[in-house]
Enzyme design. Structure first.
Site, PDB file in Angstrom:
ATOM      1  N   GLU A 119      -2.899  -0.637  -8.602  1.00 56.71           N
ATOM      2  CA  GLU A 119      -1.627   0.076  -8.756  1.00 56.71           C
ATOM      3  C   GLU A 119      -0.759  -0.625  -9.778  1.00 56.71           C
ATOM      4  O   GLU A 119      -1.065  -1.741 -10.204  1.00 56.71           O
ATOM      5  CB  GLU A 119      -0.915   0.148  -7.408  1.00 56.71           C
ATOM      6  CG  GLU A 119      -1.653   1.025  -6.422  1.00 56.71           C
ATOM      7  CD  GLU A 119      -0.786   1.482  -5.279  1.00 56.71           C
ATOM      8  OE1 GLU A 119       0.113   0.729  -4.893  1.00 56.71           O
ATOM      9  OE2 GLU A 119      -1.006   2.602  -4.793  1.00 56.71           O
ATOM     10  N   HIS A 241      11.464   6.446  -7.190  1.00 57.55           N
ATOM     11  CA  HIS A 241      10.172   7.001  -7.581  1.00 57.55           C
ATOM     12  C   HIS A 241      10.458   8.139  -8.551  1.00 57.55           C
ATOM     13  O   HIS A 241      11.356   8.950  -8.305  1.00 57.55           O
ATOM     14  CB  HIS A 241       9.427   7.506  -6.341  1.00 57.55           C
ATOM     15  CG  HIS A 241       7.991   7.800  -6.605  1.00 57.55           C
ATOM     16  ND1 HIS A 241       7.582   8.923  -7.277  1.00 57.55           N
ATOM     17  CD2 HIS A 241       6.878   7.110  -6.306  1.00 57.55           C
ATOM     18  CE1 HIS A 241       6.265   8.907  -7.371  1.00 57.55           C
ATOM     19  NE2 HIS A 241       5.810   7.816  -6.799  1.00 57.55           N
ATOM     20  N   ARG A 287       7.074   3.138 -14.012  1.00 57.43           N
ATOM     21  CA  ARG A 287       7.856   3.931 -13.070  1.00 57.43           C
ATOM     22  C   ARG A 287       9.377   3.906 -13.339  1.00 57.43           C
ATOM     23  O   ARG A 287      10.018   4.943 -13.375  1.00 57.43           O
ATOM     24  CB  ARG A 287       7.561   3.345 -11.686  1.00 57.43           C
ATOM     25  CG  ARG A 287       8.149   4.039 -10.549  1.00 57.43           C
ATOM     26  CD  ARG A 287       7.828   3.283  -9.273  1.00 57.43           C
ATOM     27  NE  ARG A 287       6.536   3.674  -8.724  1.00 57.43           N
ATOM     28  CZ  ARG A 287       6.146   3.405  -7.476  1.00 57.43           C
ATOM     29  NH1 ARG A 287       6.934   2.746  -6.678  1.00 57.43           N
ATOM     30  NH2 ARG A 287       4.966   3.784  -7.047  1.00 57.43           N
ATOM     31  N   HIS A 348      13.472   5.306  -3.257  1.00 60.67           N
ATOM     32  CA  HIS A 348      12.172   5.080  -2.627  1.00 60.67           C
ATOM     33  C   HIS A 348      12.126   3.803  -1.788  1.00 60.67           C
ATOM     34  O   HIS A 348      11.495   3.760  -0.745  1.00 60.67           O
ATOM     35  CB  HIS A 348      11.133   5.000  -3.753  1.00 60.67           C
ATOM     36  CG  HIS A 348       9.715   4.999  -3.300  1.00 60.67           C
ATOM     37  ND1 HIS A 348       9.215   5.946  -2.427  1.00 60.67           N
ATOM     38  CD2 HIS A 348       8.676   4.174  -3.599  1.00 60.67           C
ATOM     39  CE1 HIS A 348       7.932   5.700  -2.219  1.00 60.67           C
ATOM     40  NE2 HIS A 348       7.586   4.619  -2.900  1.00 60.67           N
ATOM     41  N   ARG A 383      10.300  -4.423  -6.517  1.00 63.22           N
ATOM     42  CA  ARG A 383       9.135  -4.554  -5.627  1.00 63.22           C
ATOM     43  C   ARG A 383       7.872  -4.083  -6.347  1.00 63.22           C
ATOM     44  O   ARG A 383       7.842  -2.997  -6.920  1.00 63.22           O
ATOM     45  CB  ARG A 383       9.352  -3.694  -4.393  1.00 63.22           C
ATOM     46  CG  ARG A 383       8.129  -3.586  -3.521  1.00 63.22           C
ATOM     47  CD  ARG A 383       8.251  -2.437  -2.550  1.00 63.22           C
ATOM     48  NE  ARG A 383       8.142  -1.149  -3.186  1.00 63.22           N
ATOM     49  CZ  ARG A 383       7.283  -0.193  -2.820  1.00 63.22           C
ATOM     50  NH1 ARG A 383       6.463  -0.374  -1.823  1.00 63.22           N
ATOM     51  NH2 ARG A 383       7.259   0.972  -3.445  1.00 63.22           N
TER      52      ARG A 383
HETATM   53  C1  LIG Z   1       6.627   8.095   0.822  1.00 67.39           C
HETATM   54  C2  LIG Z   1       6.466   6.594   0.874  1.00 67.39           C
HETATM   55  C3  LIG Z   1       5.319   6.007   0.381  1.00 67.39           C
HETATM   56  C4  LIG Z   1       5.169   4.609   0.429  1.00 67.39           C
HETATM   57  N1  LIG Z   1       3.994   4.040   0.018  1.00 67.39           N
HETATM   58  C5  LIG Z   1       3.812   2.705   0.182  1.00 67.39           C
HETATM   59  C6  LIG Z   1       2.553   2.101  -0.106  1.00 67.39           C
HETATM   60  O1  LIG Z   1       1.602   2.772  -0.487  1.00 67.39           O
HETATM   61  N2  LIG Z   1       2.429   0.753   0.072  1.00 67.39           N
HETATM   62  C7  LIG Z   1       3.456  -0.038   0.510  1.00 67.39           C
HETATM   63  O2  LIG Z   1       3.286  -1.262   0.658  1.00 67.39           O
HETATM   64  N3  LIG Z   1       4.653   0.529   0.806  1.00 67.39           N
HETATM   65  C8  LIG Z   1       4.848   1.856   0.672  1.00 67.39           C
HETATM   66  N4  LIG Z   1       6.045   2.409   0.995  1.00 67.39           N
HETATM   67  C9  LIG Z   1       7.098   1.535   1.568  1.00 67.39           C
HETATM   68  C10 LIG Z   1       6.716   1.162   3.007  1.00 67.39           C
HETATM   69  O3  LIG Z   1       6.169   2.291   3.634  1.00 67.39           O
HETATM   70  C11 LIG Z   1       7.929   0.683   3.791  1.00 67.39           C
HETATM   71  O4  LIG Z   1       8.608  -0.327   3.088  1.00 67.39           O
HETATM   72  C12 LIG Z   1       7.516   0.122   5.156  1.00 67.39           C
HETATM   73  O5  LIG Z   1       6.691   1.038   5.822  1.00 67.39           O
HETATM   74  C13 LIG Z   1       8.751  -0.173   6.000  1.00 67.39           C
HETATM   75  O6  LIG Z   1       8.325  -0.478   7.304  1.00 67.39           O
HETATM   76  P1  LIG Z   1       9.388  -0.904   8.392  1.00 67.39           P
HETATM   77  O7  LIG Z   1       8.648  -1.154   9.647  1.00 67.39           O
HETATM   78  O8  LIG Z   1      10.261  -1.963   7.853  1.00 67.39           O
HETATM   79  O9  LIG Z   1      10.320   0.395   8.553  1.00 67.39           O
HETATM   80  P2  LIG Z   1       9.958   1.894   8.964  1.00 67.39           P
HETATM   81  O10 LIG Z   1       8.514   2.161   8.956  1.00 67.39           O
HETATM   82  O11 LIG Z   1      10.832   2.771   8.152  1.00 67.39           O
HETATM   83  O12 LIG Z   1      10.415   1.959  10.493  1.00 67.39           O
HETATM   84  C14 LIG Z   1      11.784   1.889  10.836  1.00 67.39           C
HETATM   85  C15 LIG Z   1      11.905   2.071  12.334  1.00 67.39           C
HETATM   86  O13 LIG Z   1      13.235   1.729  12.734  1.00 67.39           O
HETATM   87  C16 LIG Z   1      13.751   2.723  13.604  1.00 67.39           C
HETATM   88  N5  LIG Z   1      15.202   2.655  13.504  1.00 67.39           N
HETATM   89  C17 LIG Z   1      15.976   2.644  12.395  1.00 67.39           C
HETATM   90  N6  LIG Z   1      17.262   2.514  12.745  1.00 67.39           N
HETATM   91  C18 LIG Z   1      17.308   2.437  14.102  1.00 67.39           C
HETATM   92  C19 LIG Z   1      18.342   2.310  15.059  1.00 67.39           C
HETATM   93  N7  LIG Z   1      19.634   2.237  14.704  1.00 67.39           N
HETATM   94  N8  LIG Z   1      18.019   2.280  16.367  1.00 67.39           N
HETATM   95  C20 LIG Z   1      16.733   2.362  16.771  1.00 67.39           C
HETATM   96  N9  LIG Z   1      15.694   2.485  15.906  1.00 67.39           N
HETATM   97  C21 LIG Z   1      15.994   2.524  14.594  1.00 67.39           C
HETATM   98  C22 LIG Z   1      13.127   3.998  13.111  1.00 67.39           C
HETATM   99  O14 LIG Z   1      13.207   4.980  14.103  1.00 67.39           O
HETATM  100  C23 LIG Z   1      11.703   3.498  12.822  1.00 67.39           C
HETATM  101  O15 LIG Z   1      10.998   3.435  14.037  1.00 67.39           O
HETATM  102  C24 LIG Z   1       6.211   3.804   0.954  1.00 67.39           C
HETATM  103  C25 LIG Z   1       7.367   4.406   1.448  1.00 67.39           C
HETATM  104  C26 LIG Z   1       7.502   5.786   1.417  1.00 67.39           C
HETATM  105  C27 LIG Z   1       8.747   6.412   1.976  1.00 67.39           C
END
Ligand SMILES: Cc1cc2nc3c(=O)[nH]c(=O)nc-3n(C[C@H](O)[C@H](O)[C@H](O)COP(=O)(O)OP(=O)(O)OC[C@H]3O[C@@H](n4cnc5c(N)ncnc54)[C@H](O)[C@@H]3O)c2cc1C
Length: 542
Positions: A119, A241, A287, A348, A383
């Site tokens: 990538e 993005h 990008r 993004h 990132r």
């Molecule tokens: C479309 C897309 C494609 C992507 N592709 C990639 C990729 O290919 N590779 C890569 O490394 N990264 C990618 N990313 C980025 C990556 O997915 C995220 O940075 C990562 O998944 C974040 O994980 P997280 O557990 O921190 O948060 P999230 O997976 O966003 O989870 C957040 C959690 O917190 C909860 N929450 C939030 N606020 C509260 C609150 N006040 N009270 C209770 N619960 C709450 C939500 O309900 C959820 O359960 C992508 C992101 C997107 C949107």
């Protein structure tokens, strides 16, 4: 009064970061995991490309570190980068042992291994993936495993309102003691007391009008940590993005950059190509350059979107290479084999966040932050693709070790007062929330988006301040709701993003301003660190 819920560890967020941490904790600890929506919903579920790690003997930690530092434009914390990258192979092994079905591949010597893609920014193939739905494979596996664990209690549709701290209760020792949680089904605020609390709430990309993120990315963890006295850093670095489908019903559908990689062209609505005017690589420029060019043309011509056209390629080729994009476009009435599709850039990824050390500790004792909510220093000013899922997993592991080593020595939280509802009434003007919500996101998009100027930032600061006043008034007088809580947090994060952007008098990584279009080379690059008026007073080392 005894709190309704009392745990050893309260994990706020059930994405890749939160669930990994919960699963890694020892089975004798009582763990609560909250999701404000369905358990699976969050950015993790939508990650497509994959997760980076050095697993090929021809690759090296040094190469992965070098690529990450180049992308980060001088602001990465080298210690954090090395830490994450050296721990990446173990994190992948852990996922494989849990059952994540990474795509497999037989190499030219006939050996079966994992298929690696390459990538943007990576100098070699090092991205493991599960077809084009890696996040879904990871999230579903983590959810299944968490449901099997008797020490983990899962709370869906529970949104954290605010953290409970010693300082807020007037105690001598300031530490995190739990959180007030709105049970969305019962519509009541409950006290969750806990020896330690982990923020795993994801990013804040919903602060912008167009985003690739799900509705959950409203920066709640950043805002809660800030209100509890924690420092935040590097919030001016928002990754956009270039191509999200423009359609009211496809508010967060990404159109993969591979469409341009396979010959797709960006066009103005009158079908004129424009990318060659911005970069000699044309449609294949990196990008951030493509996103900036689209933004420039949209602002210059007052456009709602630009077009992405690959219809000159044979239809079977398009359907074979882009089955998901083709199918989604068809559902929405576009046939990309016959016509261009409308696209806009979209927020993004949030590179900055709550300042943490390598164990996920924040400034407030007893409070951890992991995943996209945190600023570990891994990403610097930009990132690199597929490094974010990796960061979630590695810091979930190190934070869980830190918690496991110390949590039993932490006393049970004291008696915590119930949420006070005596001074609020039901709102008769819900429209204020939805109106302010739109205004805030549009203002951030127009003035604090891909291309900034000092004047635009100043304008945005004034508007956000007004919105914050209105929101605070509303919050103080009316019964809270999910939308109001999210709006309050988004406005707080918007203020922090603007302040951070105003402090950076240069263009670096994802922060681009017409007033200072070049990096400042007169001194070493520095992080933008904001400290609340009432700091938590804990102590993590910078
Ligand atoms: C479309 C897309 C494609 C992507 N592709 C990639 C990729 O290919 N590779 C890569 O490394 N990264 C990618 N990313 C980025 C990556 O997915 C995220 O940075 C990562 O998944 C974040 O994980 P997280 O557990 O921190 O948060 P999230 O997976 O966003 O989870 C957040 C959690 O917190 C909860 N929450 C939030 N606020 C509260 C609150 N006040 N009270 C209770 N619960 C709450 C939500 O309900 C959820 O359960 C992508 C992101 C997107 C949107």
């Amino acid at each position: 009064m005894t709190p309704a819920c009392n745990f050893d560890v309260l994990v706020i967020g059930s994405g890749g970061a939160g669930l990994s941490l919960a699963l890694r904790l020892p089975a004798q600890l009582r763990v609560a995991v909250l999701s404000k929506s369905r358990l699976e919903e969050g950015s993790t579920l939508y990650a497509q490309g994959g997760i980076s790690a050095v697993t090929d003997p021809e690759d090296s930690f040094e190469a992965h570190i070098r690529d990450t530092l180049i992308a980060g434009a001088g602001l990465n914390r080298p210690q954090a980068v090395r830490f994450a990258i050296e721990k990446a192979p173990e994190a992948i092994r852990w996922l494989i042992d849990l059952g994540v079905p990474f795509t497999r591949h037989t190499n030219t010597h006939g050996h079966l291994g994992y298929h690696l893609t390459r990538e943007g920014g990576h100098s070699t193939r090092r991205v493991l993936h599960a077809a084009d739905a890696t996040g879904r494979a990871i999230e579903n596996t983590l959810v299944t495993k968490a449901r099997e664990r008797s020490n983990i209690t899962l709370f869906e549709h529970h949104i954290a309102v605010d953290l409970i701290t010693g300082a807020k209760l007037g105690l001598r020792e300031n530490r995190c003691l739990g959180a007030y949680i709105l049970n969305r089904e019962l519509n009541q605020v409950e006290v969750f007391a806990s020896r330690c609390v982990v923020l795993a709430t994801g990013g804040a990309s919903k602060v912008y009008l167009y985003t690739s993120n799900p509705d959950t990315s409203t920066g709640d963890g950043i805002a809660m940590a800030w209100r509890a006295g924690c420092r935040v850093a590097d919030l001016e670095f928002n990754q956009f993005h270039p191509t999200c489908l423009y359609h009211p019903k496809a508010k967060s559908f990404l159109v993969t950059e591979a469409v341009r990689g396979e010959g797709g062209h960006l066009l103005l609505p009158d079908k004129t190509p424009f990318m060659h005017r911005f970069d000699e690589r044309g449609d294949l420029a990196p990008r951030d350059i493509v996103a900036r060019a689209i933004d420039h043309e949209m602002k210059r011509l007052g456009l709602e979107y630009v077009l992405l056209d690959i219809s000159h390629k044979p239809a079977p080729f398009i359907k074979e290479h882009f089955p998901n994009v083709f199918a989604r476009c068809r559902e929405l009435g576009y046939d990309m084999t016959l016509e261009p599709i409308p696209v806009v850039p979209a927020a993004h990824y949030t590179c900055g966040g709550v300042v943490t050390d390598l164990q996920g500790c924040t400034d407030l004792p007893g409070l951890y932050a992991i995943g996209e909510v945190a600023c570990t220093g891994m990403h610097g000013a930009n990132r690199m693709a597929s490094n974010s899922l990796l960061e979630c997993l590695v810091f979930a592991a190190s934070a869980s070790e830190h918690i496991a080593a110390g949590v039993t020595a932490i006393p049970q939280p004291p008696v915590i007062p119930e949420w006070d509802v005596s001074r609020v009434r039901d709102s008769d003007e819900e429209v204020v929330v939805s109106h302010n919500w739109d205004e805030l996101r549009r203002c951030m998009w127009n003035y604090v988006g891909i291309v900034r100027t000092s004047k635009r930032l100043q304008r945005a600061a004034r508007r956000v301040e007004l919105l914050q006043q209105e929101i605070q008034e509303y919050y103080s007088n009316f019964t809270i709701s999910n939308d109001l809580l999210e709006l309050r947090n988004l406005a707080q994060v918007a203020e922090l993003i603007i302040r951070s952007a105003q402090q950076r008098k240069e263009s670096r990584g994802l922060h681009y301003t017409l007033d200072y279009p070049e990096p400042d080379t007169s001194h070493e690059p520095t992080d933008t660190v904001l400290t609340p008026d009432m700091p938590a007073g804990g102590g993590i080392e910078d």
